[in-house]
Design an enzyme around this catalytic site. Structure first.
Site, PDB file in Angstrom:
ATOM      1  CG  ASP A 131      -1.987   1.102   1.148  1.00  0.00           C
ATOM      2  OD1 ASP A 131      -2.383   1.480   0.039  1.00  0.00           O
ATOM      3  OD2 ASP A 131      -2.384   1.598   2.214  1.00  0.00           O
ATOM      4  CB  CYS A 185     -20.551  -5.741 -10.390  1.00  0.00           C
ATOM      5  SG  CYS A 185     -19.177  -5.381  -9.266  1.00  0.00           S
ATOM      6  CB  CYS A 191     -20.991  -0.522  -3.531  1.00  0.00           C
ATOM      7  SG  CYS A 191     -20.739  -0.621  -5.322  1.00  0.00           S
ATOM      8  CB  CYS A 211     -14.342   9.162  -0.761  1.00  0.00           C
ATOM      9  SG  CYS A 211     -14.057   7.627   0.146  1.00  0.00           S
TER      10      CYS A 211
END
Length: 341
Positions: A131, A185, A191, A211
């Site tokens: 990450d 999906c 979502c 977000c």
């Protein structure tokens, strides 16, 4: 058992829920997608995304000697409903991944052990990433067959849902790549529709500036007032889009108890009194620590303003003249909100 099969088996022994292989050049569309994301300004204050576009767009550029990438997923799936705390406005909602110890430390240690095993078995060189480096983990995860990037842009798997940390082992060894996963999906919009701030301008696109995870963790300074009321009691991260994914019915329990820490859902009233030392002590070893006391208390004050509880007015008032401008602004806003109600 061949080298790749033994490597995957070893990865599962280490606690990863899945391990797959791809080539460094397996994500040619990342450059165009990332450029469009940055050009639209959707990265907000995350200037490092624009600065490192060359590396993030092309994993082969990060380490040209690499011939294979082992992509791994480690589950942190909760055994409780992470959305239940949203019904308790007196408490702070903290993202599931931040409930325990910092995942960077845990996953990286696993990756290093796995990498050392690979070197002992077959030689070569490795680099491990979790990450913090300019690696397009989610795109590589799809290319390797771990899962697919869902409409919320996170990686989803039919085998373990979407509660997973991703890590990678770059190696100079030639390993047979796995087949890329396809999108499952379908017509689902769960979502997208659950997002409280409408942070998805379209399926598979995220505007980080709206977000809540970005706002509470990455955004510096005051947050736009039209977004504050939509944040509710979320003080670190947001799990809404992850929590409603139907594929979580196949979620695998977290492999490490260290992820199931004691942060819980703290009372908002007890968090505003934290000074810098108190904040560091309380969240030692937690990913929460990295945003610092000022940004955290700012978030708490927004939650207090959204609580509807007039008993918290006096708590917010204490911080109306805080030396940090964002905290003082948040405190005055919270007092105004509670008095108006």
């Amino acid at each position: 058992m061949g080298l790749k099969e033994a490597l995957v088996a070893r990865a599962l022994e280490e606690g990863f829920v899945a391990a797959r292989v791809c080539r460094p050049d397996a994500v040619p569309d990342v450059a165009e997608r990332l450029a469009a994301f940055v050009e639209a300004g959707h990265h907000g204050q995350m200037g490092w995304m624009a600065e490192r576009m060359h590396w993030r767009s092309d994993p082969a550029a990060l380490w040209p000697e690499a011939r294979s990438i082992l992509m791994l997923a480690e589950s942190y799936a909760p055994e409780y409903d992470p959305l239940a705390v949203l019904e308790r406005p007196d408490l702070g909602a903290v993202s599931v991944y931040a409930q325990g110890r910092d995942y960077h430390d845990i996953v990286k240690k696993r990756l290093k052990r796995l990498g050392r095993w690979l070197i002992d078995e077959a030689g070569g060189q490795i680099k491990v990433f979790v990450d913090t480096a300019p690696v397009p983990e989610k795109a590589l995860g799809q290319a390797a067959g771990l899962g697919w990037q869902g409409k919320h842009t996170n990686l989803v798997s039919r085998d373990w849902g979407n509660w997973a940390f991703l890590g990678s082992v770059f190696t100079t060894l030639e390993l047979e790549p796995d087949a890329q996963e396809v999108d499952h999906c379908g017509s689902c919009r769960a979502c997208l529709d659950v997002c409280p701030t409408n942070a998805f301008p379209a399926p598979y696109q995220l505007d980080a500036r709206r977000c809540i995870s970005y706002l509470t963790i990455e955004h510096k300074g005051p947050i736009d007032e039209d977004l504050r009321t939509l944040m509710g009691n979320r003080i670190y991260g947001c799990d809404d889009c992850l929590a409603v994914c139907p594929w979580n019915k196949f979620a695998v329990a977290a492999s490490d108890m260290c992820y199931l820490g004691a942060v819980g859902a703290p009372a908002l009233a007890e968090l505003t009194v934290l000074d810098d030392a108190g904040f560091r002590t309380r969240f030692s070893g937690s990913p929460i620590k990295r945003i610092g006391r000022n940004r955290f208390v700012r978030n708490v004050l927004y939650a207090i303003g959204n609580s509807g509880d007039p008993r918290l007015i006096s708590i917010a008032q204490v911080l109306c003249d805080d030396p940090d401008g964002a905290i003082a602004d948040a405190a005055r806003w919270a007092v105004t909100q509670l008095r108006s109600e």
